[in-house]
Design an enzyme around this catalytic site. Structure first.
Site, short mmCIF file in Angstrom:
data_model
loop_
_atom_site.label_atom_id
_atom_site.label_comp_id
_atom_site.label_asym_id
_atom_site.label_seq_id
_atom_site.Cartn_x
_atom_site.Cartn_y
_atom_site.Cartn_z
N GLU A 1 -22.92 19.99 18.38
CA GLU A 1 -24.10 19.32 18.95
C GLU A 1 -24.09 17.82 18.64
OE1 GLU A 1 -27.72 21.49 19.26
OE2 GLU A 1 -26.67 23.41 19.19
N1 COS Z 1 -32.23 11.08 26.83
C1 COS Z 1 -32.24 10.74 28.12
N2 COS Z 1 -31.24 10.03 28.70
C2 COS Z 1 -30.20 9.67 27.93
C3 COS Z 1 -30.14 10.01 26.56
C4 COS Z 1 -31.22 10.74 26.03
N3 COS Z 1 -31.23 11.13 24.73
N4 COS Z 1 -28.99 9.50 26.05
C5 COS Z 1 -28.35 8.88 27.06
N5 COS Z 1 -29.09 8.99 28.18
C6 COS Z 1 -28.80 8.44 29.51
C7 COS Z 1 -28.67 6.93 29.47
O1 COS Z 1 -29.93 6.30 29.61
C8 COS Z 1 -27.78 6.67 30.66
O2 COS Z 1 -28.52 6.73 31.85
P1 COS Z 1 -28.70 5.45 32.82
O3 COS Z 1 -27.33 4.94 33.09
O4 COS Z 1 -29.42 5.99 34.00
O5 COS Z 1 -29.53 4.49 32.02
C9 COS Z 1 -26.86 7.88 30.66
O6 COS Z 1 -27.54 8.90 29.95
C10 COS Z 1 -25.52 7.61 30.03
O7 COS Z 1 -25.77 7.16 28.72
P2 COS Z 1 -24.73 6.26 27.93
O8 COS Z 1 -24.28 5.11 28.78
O9 COS Z 1 -25.34 5.95 26.63
O10 COS Z 1 -23.50 7.26 27.81
P3 COS Z 1 -22.23 7.20 26.89
O11 COS Z 1 -21.08 7.68 27.68
O12 COS Z 1 -22.13 5.89 26.19
O13 COS Z 1 -22.52 8.39 25.82
C11 COS Z 1 -23.38 9.49 23.90
C12 COS Z 1 -23.60 8.44 25.01
C13 COS Z 1 -22.14 9.16 23.08
C14 COS Z 1 -24.61 9.36 23.02
C15 COS Z 1 -23.29 10.88 24.54
O14 COS Z 1 -22.12 11.02 25.32
C16 COS Z 1 -23.33 12.01 23.54
O15 COS Z 1 -24.36 12.35 22.98
N6 COS Z 1 -22.15 12.62 23.30
C17 COS Z 1 -22.07 13.79 22.44
C18 COS Z 1 -22.39 15.03 23.18
C19 COS Z 1 -22.42 16.21 22.28
O16 COS Z 1 -23.34 16.37 21.49
N7 COS Z 1 -21.38 17.03 22.38
C20 COS Z 1 -21.29 18.20 21.57
C21 COS Z 1 -21.08 19.35 22.45
S1 COS Z 1 -22.48 20.17 22.91
S2 COS Z 1 -22.54 21.55 21.50
#
Ligand code: COS
Length: 380
Positions: free
Chosen positions: A363
């Site tokens: 996660e």
């Molecule tokens: N709530 C709502 N929207 C969100 C958000 C949140 N918590 N986090 C990101 N977003 C949105 C952003 O606002 C953006 O949207 P807009 O372009 O419309 O503004 C979009 O999602 C993409 O966000 P971002 O540009 O930050 O994406 P990145 O590729 O930089 O990735 C991380 C962000 C690294 C935080 C994300 O990919 C992540 O959480 N990765 C891990 C996923 C995970 O937990 N994997 C484990 C497997 S599941 S068990």
């Protein structure tokens, strides 16, 4: 500011503690060895309301708050983190995702069964090359007019073999990047949906982890969650709550190991006295207790933020980062306090140490939590 738990919260915590002691503890070592978790125990957790803790009672849930969820997760995780991850995924990824963003039809059809424990759910985001880099989805869901055609592979899926319903994230329109991603409800048994072999894991061995394969699965349009292109935000919003669950799991693993180490150090004698009387051990206990309390504050704060309707992206990331590090560090210390016995399965601490590691990974890895936290800090 009030740090006391309410009477109701104390009762919920005690019920979870009682269940963990009487139902989970007796065969936890065997389940870890055999890598299985019996259906009767899932049913019992459903009967106690643990499978839909925060879901509105009108959909079969318990209607409790996130603080209650954390208390239940901590107590289950002290004894059996394989049981608690099943509970966490079903509650905060699957039930929450459907309740917050599903249509009324989807809630009636799926949530009512998931919230009672009659059915179990899985959340399918990770892929062979898209775990942390979650926007790089290779699984595709191509719009065919009245349905989508789903193709791809999902990895390390908790409840992967035993679930009835799967929330699957897939790329519909590559040109649109993360805005072209959707989330779908897939039912076990749909043609072209195959469950791969079970993973043989270091920890949480009782939990059922599989690779899933989708080959031309026809997904009805009404199984999409939210508007077209909402899938990535759906995953991010859902994972923020999931991280509170995993933070509470890590807290439980740490506090379970601490309780065992405390008890052992008051019984085991060396150099003519109980080892707790040696400062080398007493200081370890002091460090453990302090770090666990610090983690608990962050976990409770994240749950409280969710209950208050505050944004909890940062607080859940901080809680998971801290609690998982505390779990890893202090399960190692609990093994050390147990000495040779710590290396033996019947003393439980070696299992807790193995179980702790995954909380720094799933996660969102600790490194991903630091991305979320640092972006928040720099934005403010
Ligand atoms: N709530 C709502 N929207 C969100 C958000 C949140 N918590 N986090 C990101 N977003 C949105 C952003 O606002 C953006 O949207 P807009 O372009 O419309 O503004 C979009 O999602 C993409 O966000 P971002 O540009 O930050 O994406 P990145 O590729 O930089 O990735 C991380 C962000 C690294 C935080 C994300 O990919 C992540 O959480 N990765 C891990 C996923 C995970 O937990 N994997 C484990 C497997 S599941 S068990």
């Amino acid at each position: 500011m009030d740090f006391n738990l309410s009477e109701e919260h104390l009762m919920i915590r005690d019920a979870a503690r009682e269940f963990a002691q009487t139902e989970l503890l007796p065969e936890v070592i065997e389940r870890d060895n055999k890598q299985e978790f019996p259906q009767e125990l899932v049913k019992k957790m459903g009967d106690l309301g643990f499978m839909g803790i925060m879901v509105d009672p009108k959909y079969g849930g318990s209607g409790m708050d996130a603080v209650s969820y954390v208390l239940i997760m901590e107590e289950l995780s002290k004894i059996d983190a394989s049981a608690s991850v099943m509970v966490s995924v079903n509650n905060s990824l699957v039930c929450y995702g459907l309740e917050a963003f599903g249509t009324e039809e989807q809630k009636q059809k799926y949530l009512t069964k998931l919230a009672t424990g009659e059915s179990i759910g899985a959340f399918c985001l990770s892929e062979p090359e898209a775990g942390s880099d979650a926007t790089s989805q290779k699984t595709t869901a191509i719009d065919q007019g009245d349905h989508y055609l789903l193709n791809g592979t999902k990895n390390w899926i908790t409840n992967g073999g035993r679930s009835d319903f799967y929330l699957v994230i897939a790329q519909t329109d590559k040109e649109k990047g993360h805005r072209g991603i959707n989330a779908f409800i897939i039912e076990k048994g749909m043609e072209g949906f195959h469950i791969g072999p079970k993973e043989d894991k270091l920890g949480i061995r009782g939990s059922d982890t599989h690779t899933l394969q989708f080959n031309d699965v026809k997904v009805p349009k009404e199984n999409r969650i939210g508007d077209d292109g909402f899938g990535f935000k759906f995953a991010m919003k859902t994972l923020s709550g999931g991280r509170i669950g995993i933070a509470a799991q890590a807290l439980g693993i740490a506090s379970g190991a601490y309780e065992l180490a405390l008890k052992y150090s008051k019984e085991r004698k060396a150099f003519g006295t109980e080892i707790a009387n040696h400062q080398a051990i007493a200081f370890k206990l002091a460090d453990m207790y302090t770090d666990i309390e610090a983690a608990r504050m962050l976990v409770m704060k994240a749950a409280w933020d969710k209950d208050q309707g505050n944004n909890y992206d940062m607080s859940s990331a901080m809680a998971k980062l801290k609690a998982s590090d505390v779990a890893m560090k202090h399960t190692v210390e609990a093994v050390q306090i147990h000495g040779g016995n710590g290396f033996v399965k019947e003393y439980h601490v070696e299992r807790l140490m193995r179980d702790a590691k995954i909380t720094q990974i799933y996660e969102g890895t600790s490194e991903i939590q630091k991305i979320v936290i640092s972006r928040g800090v720099l934005r403010d």
